[in-house]
Each structure stands twice: as structure tokens, then as C-alpha cells.
Scaffold this active site. Structure first.
Site, PDB file in Angstrom:
ATOM      1  N   GLY A   1      -4.540  -3.920   6.066  1.00  0.00           N
ATOM      2  CA  GLY A   1      -3.482  -3.722   7.054  1.00  0.00           C
ATOM      3  C   GLY A   1      -3.585  -2.364   7.717  1.00  0.00           C
TER       4      GLY A   1
ATOM      5  N   GLU B   1     -11.303   1.256  -3.412  1.00  0.00           N
ATOM      6  CA  GLU B   1     -11.571   1.040  -1.988  1.00  0.00           C
ATOM      7  C   GLU B   1     -12.124   2.288  -1.309  1.00  0.00           C
ATOM      8  OE1 GLU B   1      -8.130  -0.634  -0.086  1.00  0.00           O
ATOM      9  OE2 GLU B   1      -8.925  -0.412   1.942  1.00  0.00           O
TER      10      GLU B   1
ATOM     11  N   LYS C   1      -2.883   5.298  -2.659  1.00  0.00           N
ATOM     12  CA  LYS C   1      -3.862   6.131  -1.970  1.00  0.00           C
ATOM     13  C   LYS C   1      -4.256   7.269  -2.881  1.00  0.00           C
ATOM     14  CE  LYS C   1      -3.896   4.094   2.101  1.00  0.00           C
ATOM     15  NZ  LYS C   1      -5.124   3.599   2.752  1.00  0.00           N
TER      16      LYS C   1
ATOM     17  N   ASP D   1      -7.237   3.437  -3.072  1.00  0.00           N
ATOM     18  CA  ASP D   1      -7.938   3.552  -1.790  1.00  0.00           C
ATOM     19  C   ASP D   1      -8.105   5.030  -1.444  1.00  0.00           C
ATOM     20  OD1 ASP D   1      -8.972   3.312   0.755  1.00  0.00           O
ATOM     21  OD2 ASP D   1      -7.251   2.244   1.611  1.00  0.00           O
TER      22      ASP D   1
ATOM     23  N   ASP E   1     -13.974  -0.816   3.145  1.00  0.00           N
ATOM     24  CA  ASP E   1     -13.049  -1.002   4.269  1.00  0.00           C
ATOM     25  C   ASP E   1     -13.742  -0.402   5.494  1.00  0.00           C
ATOM     26  OD1 ASP E   1     -11.052  -0.689   6.201  1.00  0.00           O
ATOM     27  OD2 ASP E   1      -9.564   0.201   4.894  1.00  0.00           O
TER      28      ASP E   1
ATOM     29  N   LYS F   1     -10.393  -6.395   8.034  1.00  0.00           N
ATOM     30  CA  LYS F   1      -9.376  -6.086   9.040  1.00  0.00           C
ATOM     31  C   LYS F   1      -9.960  -6.564  10.356  1.00  0.00           C
ATOM     32  CE  LYS F   1      -7.578  -1.887   6.833  1.00  0.00           C
ATOM     33  NZ  LYS F   1      -7.576  -0.414   6.841  1.00  0.00           N
TER      34      LYS F   1
ATOM     35  N   SER G   1       0.861  -1.176   0.000  1.00  0.00           N
ATOM     36  CA  SER G   1       0.000   0.000   0.000  1.00  0.00           C
ATOM     37  C   SER G   1       0.900   1.229   0.000  1.00  0.00           C
ATOM     38  CB  SER G   1      -0.899  -0.025   1.243  1.00  0.00           C
ATOM     39  OG  SER G   1      -1.629   1.175   1.355  1.00  0.00           O
TER      40      SER G   1
ATOM     41  N   LYS H   1      -1.300  -0.988  -4.274  1.00  0.00           N
ATOM     42  CA  LYS H   1      -2.454  -0.126  -3.997  1.00  0.00           C
ATOM     43  C   LYS H   1      -1.921   1.277  -3.809  1.00  0.00           C
ATOM     44  CE  LYS H   1      -4.848   0.427   0.386  1.00  0.00           C
ATOM     45  NZ  LYS H   1      -5.592  -0.291   1.439  1.00  0.00           N
TER      46      LYS H   1
HETATM   47  O1  OSB Z   1      -7.152   2.213   4.583  1.00  0.00           O
HETATM   48  O2  OSB Z   1      -6.153   0.395   4.290  1.00  0.00           O
HETATM   49  C1  OSB Z   1      -6.202   1.493   4.824  1.00  0.00           C
HETATM   50  C2  OSB Z   1      -3.022   2.089   6.868  1.00  0.00           C
HETATM   51  C3  OSB Z   1      -3.540   2.747   7.957  1.00  0.00           C
HETATM   52  C4  OSB Z   1      -4.883   3.024   8.000  1.00  0.00           C
HETATM   53  C5  OSB Z   1      -5.716   2.628   6.943  1.00  0.00           C
HETATM   54  C6  OSB Z   1      -5.206   1.942   5.857  1.00  0.00           C
HETATM   55  C7  OSB Z   1      -3.830   1.702   5.808  1.00  0.00           C
HETATM   56  C8  OSB Z   1      -3.161   1.073   4.681  1.00  0.00           C
HETATM   57  C9  OSB Z   1      -1.844   0.385   4.966  1.00  0.00           C
HETATM   58  O3  OSB Z   1      -3.540   1.139   3.548  1.00  0.00           O
HETATM   59  C10 OSB Z   1      -1.861  -1.069   4.718  1.00  0.00           C
HETATM   60  C11 OSB Z   1      -0.660  -1.761   5.304  1.00  0.00           C
HETATM   61  O4  OSB Z   1      -0.629  -1.997   6.527  1.00  0.00           O
HETATM   62  O5  OSB Z   1       0.254  -2.056   4.546  1.00  0.00           O
HETATM   63 MG    MG Z   2      -8.440   1.162   3.259  1.00  0.00          MG
END
Ligand code: OSB
Ligand code: MG
Length: 370
Positions: A290, A213, A163, A188, A238, A262, A135, A161
Site C-alpha cells: 500500500g 521487507e 517499520k 519493512d 518492494d 504495488k 503497516s 508490519k
Molecule cells: O514501503 O510499503 C511501504 C507507505 C508509503 C510508502 C511506502 C510504504 C508504505 C507503507 C504503508 O508501508 C502501507 C499502507 O498503505 O498501509
Molecule cells: Mg515497503
């Protein structure tokens, strides 16, 4: 098992690289590591609440409060039989899923150590290694983003992924797609759009993305349904899926076609398992999200992602993607086929580097029966 003591470790750890999302930029990560003692054994769990209420309403501060003042009194000195029993005990505490899930994880670790079983075995996981992705946070510019993605692709990550947020959406995703025509790519938004502003995301539909996402509000399911109708690309929820019930609502409403699971967000591994089972029965793909976990939470994520319904790569990257120094002695590394091995040891299958735990500790609170 009769819980004799509970220790809360409030940690702050420097991230290997800053992580920026639509709700903010993190350079360090805070979390709460929970240890439970019973019958001469210690079980560890990770509460994935963050310093700020950006991802959801919980913070390390609210988690410490709920853990100390509400959850601990319900289990200290009590014989907690299993995760279902724990869930029942804390059922009158409204919300605070991240806090509850941290304790549930520690309980699974404890039970596994007692029964000499790995978490994967206890959950019914079927794989010994799981497909993973990375991510990538928001970067300074599309050029820097492409460079960052290239670096991860060269490290062996076969799914990426990125952001997005308003103004940093179609442009960023198109730049990555142009540079990597065949990469398994997804985006995401962490709830940064409204149904109106999400209209600008339409061109994403032509980028062959695995999924989009959580574009809309964290407490929304209905508008996601309206948005999904307008997109060929699957919407994946999510933040909005906080329980098995919400997963059912979302599927009944066709608000999404994929769910990110999660364990923290849904109150624990047992709820995560329920959602997995429900989605599997309906042919809905799930994947493991994650929260920049330490080795403790990562071990839990890997065990969860070994279940058969986790058919898309998880946001579970190698230890060095997150931390130069982690709190577990075991480090997770990426295999050549973009997988990570599921721990085989009993419980979570990890041991704590006590030195590292001390180094990153902001505060430590030990609660005992009196
Ligand atoms: O939205 O998936 C998310 C990290 C912190 C809070 C929200 C998210 C995330 C990530 C990181 O996308 C995923 C990872 O732990 O590699
Ligand atoms: Mg997310």
C-alpha cells in the site's frame, strides 16, 4: 474508448496519524487523482507519487509534469482500447511508473463502467473479501510502538508490519514479539541498510517473522541475494521490483522468497497481474502493498488482492486508519476476521465525494482535445 478530457487533481490530505518510515515522517499525504472522460462516463485513478522523492524518485511534481506534458498528449482524443493498448502508447516514456499506473487505473475504471463489470471480475479475482494487515510507522520508543500495535490488534488486525531503520530494528521487533508471541508480524526497512549494516539484523531470524521487507538499496537485487542466503526468514522485495522483468531477475537470482506487489510501482495493474501470474506459476507468495491510498487506490488494491496468488495479508487497512475524511463516499471497514470486502460495483466500485475532493485540492488541471 475515445478519451475526451483528462483532469488532474493535486491533493493534500491530513493523515489520521503521522506515518514515519526510514525515509521520513509524513503528517499529510499528497497524491494526484486522475479522471478520464469518455462516452459520457468518468473513470478515476490514483497516482501514488508522494510530495518528496523518499520512497522512489517520483513525486507529485514529477507526476504532474509527466502526466500533463507526455502521457496526456498520447491519449487525448485517441481511442484507447484497453490497458495493454495504453501500455503500448506510453512505452516510450522511460520510467515514471507511478504516473502511468494512475492513468491505467482510471482506464480500468472507465472500461468497467462501460462493460458493467467490477475491477475484480476484469482482473480475474477469486475472493469477495481479502485478508489484510496494518503497516505501523516508526514510533517514539519501543513502549509506544507496543501500545500502538496493541491498539490495532484490538481493532482486529491479525497481521502487523512495523517499520524499521538502523538503530530501531531488533529492539523494536523484539519488543513487539514479546508482547504478542503469536501475532503475524513482519518488518519493512525501506532500503535503510547496507549489506554490512544488515548483519546487525541477524537476531530477527529468531523472532518468527513472516518476512523482512526491502532491507537493502532500492535499485539492488544482487546484494539481496547475498543477504537472503544468510537468513532463514524470507526476504520480500518492494522497491526493487519495478517490472515483471525485475521480478524474474529476483526469482532467478534467489534474491527474495516473497514479492510485495504495488500496481503503482510496476507501472499499472496489467504489470501487477503479470507479476502475480509469474509468481503463482512458481509457487512464490505475493501480497498487495500500500501507499496510504485514498478510497480510490484502496478499491484498486482490494480488487488486485482478490487474485488467487495473493496468499499473504495485504497492507490494506480500513479507511479510518488513514483518514478522518476520505474522498470516496464508500468507506472501507475491517471485518471481524481481519478481512476487508472487495468492492462489487462496476469499475473500481467507488464514487467520489466532490466536496471532499475540492476541500483537499491544491490545484486542478483540465486537459481537453482542441
Ligand atoms: O514501503 O510499503 C511501504 C507507505 C508509503 C510508502 C511506502 C510504504 C508504505 C507503507 C504503508 O508501508 C502501507 C499502507 O498503505 O498501509
Ligand atoms: Mg515497503
Amino acid at each position: 474508448m475515445k478519451i475526451e478530457s483528462i483532469t488532474l487533481h493535486h491533493l493534500r490530505m491530513p493523515l489520521a496519524a503521522p506515518f514515519e518510515t526510514s525515509f521520513g515522517r509524513e503528517v499529510e499525504r499528497e497524491c494526484v487523482i486522475i479522471s478520464l472522460n469518455a462516452d459520457g462516463l468518468t473513470g478515476y485513478g490514483e497516482c501514488v507519487a508522494t510530495r518528496d522523492p523518499g520512497y522512489n524518485y517520483e513525486t507529485t511534481g514529477t507526476a504532474l509534469h509527466i502526466l500533463k506534458d507526455f502521457i496526456a498528449p498520447l491519449i487525448l482524443g485517441r481511442d484507447v482500447i484497453n490497458a495493454a493498448d495504453f501500455r503500448q502508447r506510453v512505452s516510450r516514456i522511460r520510467g515514471h511508473h507511478l504516473a502511468k499506473a494512475g492513468v491505467e487505473m482510471a482506464l480500468w475504471d472507465l472500461l468497467g463502467k462501460r462493460d458493467q463489470k467490477s475491477l475484480r471480475e476484469m482482473l480475474g479475482g477469486t475472493r469477495e473479501k481479502v485478508e489484510v494487515g496494518v503497516s505501523v510507522g516508526l514510533q517514539e520508543s519501543p513502549e509506544v510502538l507496543v501500545r500502538t500495535v496493541r491498539d490495532y490488534v484490538e481493532q482486529g488486525y491479525a497481521r502487523v508490519k512495523i517499520k524499521i531503520k538502523p538503530g530501531r530494528d531488533v529492539g523494536d521487533a523484539s519488543a513487539v514479539r514479546r508482547a504478542f508471541p503469536n501475532l503475524r508480524l513482519q518488518v519493512d526497512a525501506n532500503s535503510a541498510f547496507t549489506l554490512e549494516s544488515a548483519q546487525s539484523l541477524k537476531p530477527l531470524d529468531d523472532l518468527n517473522l513472516l518476512l523482512i521487507e526491502q532491507p537493502l538499496f532500492e535499485d539492488d537485487i544482487w546484494d539481496h541475494r547475498k543477504l537472503q542466503e544468510q537468513f532463514r526468514t524470507p526476504i520480500c522485495l518492494d522497491e526493487s521490483i519495478v517490472s515483471a522483468r525485475h521480478a524474474r531477475y529476483a526469482l532467478e537470482m534467489n534474491a527474495c522468497r516473497i514479492i510485495n506487489i504495488k500496481a503503482g510501482r510496476v507501472g499499472g495493474l496489467s504489470q501487477a497481474l503479470e507479476i502475480h501470474n509469474m509468481c503463482r506459476a512458481q509457487g512464490i507468495p505475493v501480497w498487495c502493498g500500500g501507499m496510504l491510498e485514498t478510497g480510490v487506490g484502496r478499491a484498486s488494491n482490494l480488487a488486485l488482492a482478490s487474485l488467487p496468488g495473493f496468499v499473504l495479508p495485504g497492507d490494506i487497512s480500513a479507511s479510518d486508519r488513514y483518514y478522518h475524511r476520505d474522498i470516496t463516499n464508500e468507506k472501507f471497514s475491517l471485518n471481524a476476521d481481519s478481512t476487508i470486502d472487495v468492492p462489487r460495483g462496476v469499475g473500481l466500485g467507488v464514487t467520489i465525494d466532490e466536496d471532499a475532493l475540492k476541500t483537499f485540492s491544491l490545484a486542478r488541471l483540465e486537459l481537453k482535445t482542441n
